[in-house]
Design an enzyme around this catalytic site. Structure first.
Site, PDB file in Angstrom:
ATOM      1  N   GLY A   1       3.272  -2.948   8.527  1.00  0.00           N
ATOM      2  CA  GLY A   1       3.415  -3.218   9.959  1.00  0.00           C
ATOM      3  C   GLY A   1       4.872  -3.452  10.320  1.00  0.00           C
TER       4      GLY A   1
ATOM      5  CD  GLU B   1      -3.741  -9.084   3.171  1.00  0.00           C
ATOM      6  OE1 GLU B   1      -2.907  -8.750   4.027  1.00  0.00           O
ATOM      7  OE2 GLU B   1      -3.499  -9.078   1.953  1.00  0.00           O
TER       8      GLU B   1
ATOM      9  CB  THR C   1      -0.896   0.005   1.253  1.00  0.00           C
ATOM     10  OG1 THR C   1      -1.646  -1.208   1.270  1.00  0.00           O
ATOM     11  CG2 THR C   1      -1.852   1.187   1.270  1.00  0.00           C
TER      12      THR C   1
HETATM   13  C1  LIG Z   1       6.063 -19.328   7.261  1.00  0.00           C
HETATM   14  C2  LIG Z   1       4.589 -19.194   7.412  1.00  0.00           C
HETATM   15  C3  LIG Z   1       4.239 -18.396   8.629  1.00  0.00           C
HETATM   16  C4  LIG Z   1       2.770 -18.399   8.827  1.00  0.00           C
HETATM   17  C5  LIG Z   1       2.421 -17.624  10.046  1.00  0.00           C
HETATM   18  C6  LIG Z   1       0.988 -17.273  10.036  1.00  0.00           C
HETATM   19  C7  LIG Z   1       0.659 -16.435  11.211  1.00  0.00           C
HETATM   20  C8  LIG Z   1      -0.825 -16.218  11.301  1.00  0.00           C
HETATM   21  C9  LIG Z   1      -1.133 -15.250  12.368  1.00  0.00           C
HETATM   22  C10 LIG Z   1      -2.625 -14.979  12.407  1.00  0.00           C
HETATM   23  C11 LIG Z   1      -2.892 -13.763  13.163  1.00  0.00           C
HETATM   24  C12 LIG Z   1      -3.335 -12.660  12.595  1.00  0.00           C
HETATM   25  C13 LIG Z   1      -3.718 -12.566  11.129  1.00  0.00           C
HETATM   26  C14 LIG Z   1      -4.366 -11.276  10.837  1.00  0.00           C
HETATM   27  C15 LIG Z   1      -3.381 -10.131  10.784  1.00  0.00           C
HETATM   28  C16 LIG Z   1      -3.260  -9.647   9.381  1.00  0.00           C
HETATM   29  C17 LIG Z   1      -2.449  -8.345   9.288  1.00  0.00           C
HETATM   30  C18 LIG Z   1      -2.506  -7.870   7.886  1.00  0.00           C
HETATM   31  C19 LIG Z   1      -1.787  -6.582   7.722  1.00  0.00           C
HETATM   32  C20 LIG Z   1      -2.266  -5.960   6.448  1.00  0.00           C
HETATM   33  C21 LIG Z   1      -1.595  -6.156   5.286  1.00  0.00           C
HETATM   34  C22 LIG Z   1      -2.125  -5.530   4.081  1.00  0.00           C
HETATM   35  O1  LIG Z   1      -3.143  -4.875   4.076  1.00  0.00           O
HETATM   36  S1  LIG Z   1      -1.205  -5.868   2.673  1.00  0.00           S
HETATM   37  C23 LIG Z   1      -2.055  -4.980   1.409  1.00  0.00           C
HETATM   38  C24 LIG Z   1      -3.394  -5.625   1.062  1.00  0.00           C
HETATM   39  N1  LIG Z   1      -3.952  -4.987  -0.102  1.00  0.00           N
HETATM   40  C25 LIG Z   1      -4.953  -5.525  -0.820  1.00  0.00           C
HETATM   41  O2  LIG Z   1      -5.522  -6.546  -0.483  1.00  0.00           O
HETATM   42  C26 LIG Z   1      -5.314  -4.784  -2.063  1.00  0.00           C
HETATM   43  C27 LIG Z   1      -6.719  -5.101  -2.512  1.00  0.00           C
HETATM   44  N2  LIG Z   1      -6.795  -5.033  -3.974  1.00  0.00           N
HETATM   45  C28 LIG Z   1      -6.666  -6.180  -4.727  1.00  0.00           C
HETATM   46  O3  LIG Z   1      -6.522  -7.276  -4.259  1.00  0.00           O
HETATM   47  C29 LIG Z   1      -6.761  -6.013  -6.211  1.00  0.00           C
HETATM   48  O4  LIG Z   1      -6.350  -4.770  -6.622  1.00  0.00           O
HETATM   49  C30 LIG Z   1      -8.201  -6.255  -6.736  1.00  0.00           C
HETATM   50  C31 LIG Z   1      -8.498  -7.712  -6.550  1.00  0.00           C
HETATM   51  C32 LIG Z   1      -9.164  -5.407  -5.958  1.00  0.00           C
HETATM   52  C33 LIG Z   1      -8.308  -5.866  -8.190  1.00  0.00           C
HETATM   53  O5  LIG Z   1      -7.126  -6.313  -8.776  1.00  0.00           O
HETATM   54  P1  LIG Z   1      -6.923  -6.095 -10.330  1.00  0.00           P
HETATM   55  O6  LIG Z   1      -5.557  -6.399 -10.717  1.00  0.00           O
HETATM   56  O7  LIG Z   1      -7.471  -4.746 -10.693  1.00  0.00           O
HETATM   57  O8  LIG Z   1      -7.788  -7.256 -10.872  1.00  0.00           O
HETATM   58  P2  LIG Z   1      -9.162  -7.223 -11.613  1.00  0.00           P
HETATM   59  O9  LIG Z   1      -8.994  -6.536 -12.935  1.00  0.00           O
HETATM   60  O10 LIG Z   1     -10.254  -6.756 -10.724  1.00  0.00           O
HETATM   61  O11 LIG Z   1      -9.282  -8.774 -11.849  1.00  0.00           O
HETATM   62  C34 LIG Z   1      -8.398  -9.365 -12.789  1.00  0.00           C
HETATM   63  C35 LIG Z   1      -8.445 -10.842 -12.576  1.00  0.00           C
HETATM   64  O12 LIG Z   1      -7.543 -11.179 -11.526  1.00  0.00           O
HETATM   65  C36 LIG Z   1      -8.195 -11.973 -10.575  1.00  0.00           C
HETATM   66  N3  LIG Z   1      -7.574 -11.690  -9.277  1.00  0.00           N
HETATM   67  C37 LIG Z   1      -7.506 -10.490  -8.658  1.00  0.00           C
HETATM   68  N4  LIG Z   1      -6.853 -10.632  -7.478  1.00  0.00           N
HETATM   69  C38 LIG Z   1      -6.514 -11.960  -7.382  1.00  0.00           C
HETATM   70  C39 LIG Z   1      -5.843 -12.736  -6.387  1.00  0.00           C
HETATM   71  N5  LIG Z   1      -5.403 -12.182  -5.229  1.00  0.00           N
HETATM   72  N6  LIG Z   1      -5.654 -14.055  -6.609  1.00  0.00           N
HETATM   73  C40 LIG Z   1      -6.110 -14.597  -7.753  1.00  0.00           C
HETATM   74  N7  LIG Z   1      -6.780 -13.933  -8.737  1.00  0.00           N
HETATM   75  C41 LIG Z   1      -6.966 -12.623  -8.536  1.00  0.00           C
HETATM   76  C42 LIG Z   1      -9.623 -11.520 -10.642  1.00  0.00           C
HETATM   77  O13 LIG Z   1     -10.468 -12.504 -10.111  1.00  0.00           O
HETATM   78  C43 LIG Z   1      -9.807 -11.359 -12.124  1.00  0.00           C
HETATM   79  O14 LIG Z   1      -9.948 -12.615 -12.708  1.00  0.00           O
HETATM   80  P3  LIG Z   1     -10.884 -12.767 -13.997  1.00  0.00           P
HETATM   81  O15 LIG Z   1     -10.777 -14.209 -14.332  1.00  0.00           O
HETATM   82  O16 LIG Z   1     -10.311 -11.837 -15.015  1.00  0.00           O
HETATM   83  O17 LIG Z   1     -12.250 -12.349 -13.552  1.00  0.00           O
HETATM   84  C1  LIG Z   2      -4.414  -1.589  10.602  1.00  0.00           C
HETATM   85  C2  LIG Z   2      -3.929  -1.643   9.168  1.00  0.00           C
HETATM   86  C3  LIG Z   2      -2.764  -2.344   8.860  1.00  0.00           C
HETATM   87  C4  LIG Z   2      -2.298  -2.373   7.542  1.00  0.00           C
HETATM   88  N1  LIG Z   2      -1.125  -3.039   7.261  1.00  0.00           N
HETATM   89  C5  LIG Z   2      -0.645  -3.016   5.997  1.00  0.00           C
HETATM   90  C6  LIG Z   2       0.610  -3.658   5.691  1.00  0.00           C
HETATM   91  O1  LIG Z   2       1.256  -4.230   6.561  1.00  0.00           O
HETATM   92  N2  LIG Z   2       1.069  -3.613   4.415  1.00  0.00           N
HETATM   93  C7  LIG Z   2       0.363  -2.975   3.404  1.00  0.00           C
HETATM   94  O2  LIG Z   2       0.826  -2.970   2.266  1.00  0.00           O
HETATM   95  N3  LIG Z   2      -0.841  -2.373   3.665  1.00  0.00           N
HETATM   96  C8  LIG Z   2      -1.346  -2.379   4.929  1.00  0.00           C
HETATM   97  N4  LIG Z   2      -2.541  -1.759   5.204  1.00  0.00           N
HETATM   98  C9  LIG Z   2      -3.218  -0.986   4.146  1.00  0.00           C
HETATM   99  C10 LIG Z   2      -4.477  -1.682   3.646  1.00  0.00           C
HETATM  100  O3  LIG Z   2      -4.157  -2.776   2.849  1.00  0.00           O
HETATM  101  C11 LIG Z   2      -5.275  -0.620   2.850  1.00  0.00           C
HETATM  102  O4  LIG Z   2      -5.737   0.342   3.770  1.00  0.00           O
HETATM  103  C12 LIG Z   2      -6.472  -1.247   2.121  1.00  0.00           C
HETATM  104  O5  LIG Z   2      -6.011  -2.052   1.062  1.00  0.00           O
HETATM  105  C13 LIG Z   2      -7.422  -0.171   1.570  1.00  0.00           C
HETATM  106  O6  LIG Z   2      -6.724   0.734   0.731  1.00  0.00           O
HETATM  107  P1  LIG Z   2      -6.783   2.314   1.039  1.00  0.00           P
HETATM  108  O7  LIG Z   2      -6.609   2.507   2.494  1.00  0.00           O
HETATM  109  O8  LIG Z   2      -5.856   3.001   0.113  1.00  0.00           O
HETATM  110  O9  LIG Z   2      -8.279   2.714   0.688  1.00  0.00           O
HETATM  111  P2  LIG Z   2      -8.820   2.964  -0.813  1.00  0.00           P
HETATM  112  O10 LIG Z   2      -8.376   1.883  -1.710  1.00  0.00           O
HETATM  113  O11 LIG Z   2      -8.533   4.368  -1.167  1.00  0.00           O
HETATM  114  O12 LIG Z   2     -10.397   2.804  -0.576  1.00  0.00           O
HETATM  115  C14 LIG Z   2     -11.075   3.813   0.190  1.00  0.00           C
HETATM  116  C15 LIG Z   2     -12.540   3.530   0.047  1.00  0.00           C
HETATM  117  O13 LIG Z   2     -12.909   3.730  -1.312  1.00  0.00           O
HETATM  118  C16 LIG Z   2     -13.913   2.787  -1.710  1.00  0.00           C
HETATM  119  N5  LIG Z   2     -13.406   2.052  -2.878  1.00  0.00           N
HETATM  120  C17 LIG Z   2     -12.124   1.927  -3.275  1.00  0.00           C
HETATM  121  N6  LIG Z   2     -12.044   1.193  -4.410  1.00  0.00           N
HETATM  122  C18 LIG Z   2     -13.321   0.860  -4.751  1.00  0.00           C
HETATM  123  C19 LIG Z   2     -13.908   0.104  -5.816  1.00  0.00           C
HETATM  124  N7  LIG Z   2     -13.164  -0.459  -6.783  1.00  0.00           N
HETATM  125  N8  LIG Z   2     -15.251  -0.038  -5.822  1.00  0.00           N
HETATM  126  C20 LIG Z   2     -16.009   0.500  -4.829  1.00  0.00           C
HETATM  127  N9  LIG Z   2     -15.514   1.234  -3.792  1.00  0.00           N
HETATM  128  C21 LIG Z   2     -14.194   1.401  -3.763  1.00  0.00           C
HETATM  129  C22 LIG Z   2     -14.142   1.870  -0.508  1.00  0.00           C
HETATM  130  O14 LIG Z   2     -15.235   2.357   0.230  1.00  0.00           O
HETATM  131  C23 LIG Z   2     -12.876   2.067   0.332  1.00  0.00           C
HETATM  132  O15 LIG Z   2     -13.119   1.895   1.725  1.00  0.00           O
HETATM  133  C24 LIG Z   2      -3.029  -1.699   6.519  1.00  0.00           C
HETATM  134  C25 LIG Z   2      -4.205  -1.011   6.826  1.00  0.00           C
HETATM  135  C26 LIG Z   2      -4.658  -0.973   8.142  1.00  0.00           C
HETATM  136  C27 LIG Z   2      -5.919  -0.228   8.467  1.00  0.00           C
END
Ligand SMILES: CCCCCCCCCC/C=C\CCCCCCC/C=C/C(=O)SCCNC(=O)CCNC(=O)[C@H](O)C(C)(C)COP(=O)(O)OP(=O)(O)OC[C@H]1O[C@@H](n2cnc3c(N)ncnc32)[C@H](O)[C@@H]1OP(=O)(O)O
Ligand SMILES: Cc1cc2nc3c(=O)[nH]c(=O)nc-3n(C[C@H](O)[C@H](O)[C@H](O)COP(=O)(O)OP(=O)(O)OC[C@H]3O[C@@H](n4cnc5c(N)ncnc54)[C@H](O)[C@@H]3O)c2cc1C
Length: 615
Positions: free
Chosen positions: A147, A390, A108
């Protein structure tokens, strides 16, 4: 070994400063994860139970508001496992396993979180030096949120737009050292710090990261799926989305995490409701337990049922995740879209429902639920974050919708994958000719609703699984929970059922009666059901939910720990004599105390000894 209470003896976390909270988090984390490392050394843990060991720790009372080391285990190591080739795994995994390096996961940016194809950080290949040049072209390109990145991690998985021979090939992952391993100073070309205080998870040390033409070796691009050869030739991955594997893994793990938090919250609220007496059912009678009110049962019992439903679903999802990953290893990508859709749906549904249920548990405890000492506000802060990280829930549900619409469009031309096979049956008009107020009848109704509005329902498999493995007595109670969960949601989603199924008004009325009967039937077992979660007081950390029921004594004991009660005239920082409140808030926001010095002193005191295996 560090002594148990070496730091901030006896002062509850709520009364520590931002800096003291960080030191406390580091100290607790290195002590806790030293135990995990010892278990590894003694062969008592492996990749299979690692999720439970680490997850149990991260959700425990020891690391109650998260950990600066959490991302190292949750995303840094899984990303190496999922996206590094064998040679890279041999180089990096051993050091990550024994924590001689501490990693984070930076995807992010300030300007982009959801739309990851729009990320701005660039990784441009320089064939002359066989290096990638990492650069943040704008402020919005700064990584924001990772994080542990603020003051803790010295390595990081960075997701950036890959350029080679003048062409952009989209986002790829790189392993990057961001701090010196000896001094912990940020390396030249790296701008790094923490992002400041948040609603919750304030022990996670979320950071920001900017690159100024920062060079890394070509071999630091994770090359399991796609590669860049020495001359700059790009070799693309078999499937463009294989690089997204780390996100799918964490979404699966988050479902387990929600089970832990929901079980904890409903245990606290149900036990408190058995202790709390308020108002009389009849004048002159003794005040009754609030657990006897149907309204209180309506608030709480569906959360008990949901905790079991989510646990069974999480186990099923984990099996599916492992099945699909084994197929991916063999080159079979057929079920990847289904796994992605399933992980998106269940992460979104379980986090949203858990956040709503935890808030409802808090509200069910009156004023005492609003006390930090109840542990309910802290739990809410933890679970509501999961609706965003996530993958923001709205966006993930849209991904599931996209998959279901595509599945529906190919209904007659393509074999259905297991979790959507019901769509074929539900498509047949004869499928839902009548309505019955049974668990099966309600599930069938939702499948028809799902069919008609393409919403997935996943409950039926668990019911069959359950009837094979439990005693008659337990089966009766668990079936009551299943009945409760189904009738609750049938009443919650009545508008859909009325629109798309032949349910009659009379049947709705009997459904309501059935729901209330189920609440009554469950009441005698309510406390036993939460006791069955087997959460010790040390895990709950709650004045309201302790096993012995000494609620009021504990509330008073905790209140007396406030430093404000110790010194009646203690000055609050916001009430500074000079009245410069707004200037101080702005100064504070721009310069978190943790950013004051480039290397936080906790590195030399705790982290370095831990990473060198000396703790
Ligand atoms: C050694 C092992 C150790 C293990 C230890 C485990 C410990 C466990 C501990 C448990 C305790 C706690 C756990 C909870 C704590 C978690 C903390 C997390 C901290 C946070 C981290 C983050 O936030 S990281 C950043 C996360 N960000 C996101 O998730 C971004 C969200 N956006 C997206 O995923 C994509 O942009 C989105 C899917 C929205 C759109 O992608 P895009 O490229 O635009 O794709 P589309 O055009 O929409 O779709 C195209 C096709 O791709 C397919 N697709 C999209 N994503 C995926 C995917 N991830 N996998 C597979 N396929 C995917 C989609 O379906 C489309 O397919 P189609 O056939 O064309 O329809
Ligand atoms: C506690 C915490 C820990 C995190 N840890 C990590 C980390 O370790 N590593 C990391 O990389 N990231 C991390 N993140 C970031 C997290 O993955 C992002 O906040 C999340 O993916 C959302 O992206 P954004 O915050 O940019 O919101 P945006 O993507 O800007 O979205 C804002 C709002 O816009 C709307 N929106 C956006 N896109 C669409 C759409 N296509 N259609 C409809 N509505 C839409 C939704 O209402 C959304 O809530 C963390 C976030 C938090 C809160």
């Amino acid at each position: 070994m560090l002594s148990k209470r070496e730091v901030f003896d006896g002062v509850p976390e709520e009364y520590l400063s931002h800096k003291e909270r960080y030191e406390n988090a580091i100290r607790n984390s290195v002590v806790a994860f030293s135990l995990v490392r010892k278990m590894q050394e003694e062969g008592k843990t492996s990749i299979n139970n690692y999720r439970d060991v680490v997850g149990g720790l991260l959700g425990s009372s020891v690391l109650r508001d998260g950990s600066p080391l959490g991302l190292h285990y949750i995303m840094f190591m899984p990303a190496i496992l999922n996206q590094a080739n064998e040679e890279q795994q041999e180089k990096w995994l051993p050091r990550a396993w024994n924590c001689s390096i501490i990693g984070s996961y930076a995807q992010t940016e300030l300007g982009h979180g959801t739309f990851i194809r729009g990320l701005e950080t660039t990784a441009t290949y320089d064939a002359a030096t066989k290096q990638f040049v990492l650069h943040s072209p704008t402020l919005t390109a700064y990584k924001w949120w990772p994080g542990g990145l603020g003051q803790t991690a010295n390595y990081c998985i960075v997701v950036a737009q890959l350029y080679t021979k003048g062409q952009c090939h989209g986002i790829h992952s790189f392993i990057i050292q961001v701090r010196d391993e000896e001094t912990h100073m940020p390396l030249p070309g790296i701008k790094i710090g923490e992002i400041g205080a948040k609603l919750g998870l304030n022990a996670v040390n979320n950071g920001f990261l900017g690159f100024d033409n920062y060079r890394i070796p070509r071999t630091n691009m994770l090359m399991k799926h796609a590669q860049v050869l020495e001359d700059g030739t790009y070799v693309k991955s078999r499937h463009s989305k294989l690089n997204y594997g780390a996100m799918v893994f964490v979404r699966v793990v988050i479902v387990f995490d929600m089970v832990n938090y929901l079980s904890k919250a409903v245990t606290i609220a149900t036990r408190f409701s058995a202790v709390r007496r308020q108002c009389q059912l009849k004048a002159g009678e003794t005040e009754c337990q609030i657990l006897d009110y149907v309204t209180q049962q309506h608030k709480l019992f569906v959360s008990i049922a949901a905790a079991h439903a989510f646990r069974i679903t999480a186990n099923k999802l984990w099996l599916t995740f492992n099945e699909v990953n084994e197929q991916l290893v063999e080159g079979n990508l057929q079920r990847l879209p289904e796994l992605h859709a399933l992980a998106c749906c269940l992460k979104a549904v379980t986090t949203a429902d858990t956040a709503a249920c935890v808030e409802r548990c808090r509200l069910a405890c009156g004023g005492h639920g609003y006390m930090m000492s109840s542990s309910l506000p802290l739990t809410y802060g933890l679970v509501t974050a999961a609706c965003t990280y996530e993958g923001e829930n709205t966006v993930l549900l849209l991904q599931t919708a996209r998959f279901l619409v595509k599945t529906y469009q190919q209904l007659d031309s393509k074999a259905l994958t297991p979790t959507v096979a019901y769509l074929k049956t539900a498509a047949a008009e004869r499928f839902c000719v009548g309505w019955s107020n049974t668990t099966e009848g309600i599930i069938r109704g939702f499948q028809v609703v799902a069919m008609r509005v393409i919403i997935m329902s996943t409950f039926n498999e668990e019911v069959q699984e359950m009837s094979r493995t439990v005693s008659p007595q337990l089966k009766e109670v668990l079936h009551q929970l299943v009945d409760l969960y189904c009738t609750y949601w049938a009443l919650e989603k009545l508008s859909d059922l009325l629109l798309y199924t032949p349910i009659s008004q009379k049947e709705v009325e009997s459904l309501r009666l059935r729901y209330e009967e189920t609440l009554t039937n469950l009441r005698p077992n309510a406390v036993g059901l939460v006791d069955a979660f087997d959460l010790r007081d040390e895990m709950l950390q709650s004045t309201l939910g302790s096993y012995d029921g000494r609620v009021y004594e504990r509330l008073m004991e905790e209140a007396m720990k406030s430093p404000l009660n110790a010194e009646p005239m203690l000055q609050s920082t916001l009430g500074s004599y000079d009245g410069r409140v707004y200037e101080r808030l702005m100064e504070e926001a721009m310069k978190s105390p943790l950013n004051a010095e480039p290397v936080n002193y906790t590195f030399h005191k705790y982290l370095k000894p831990f990473m060198q295996g000396k703790l």
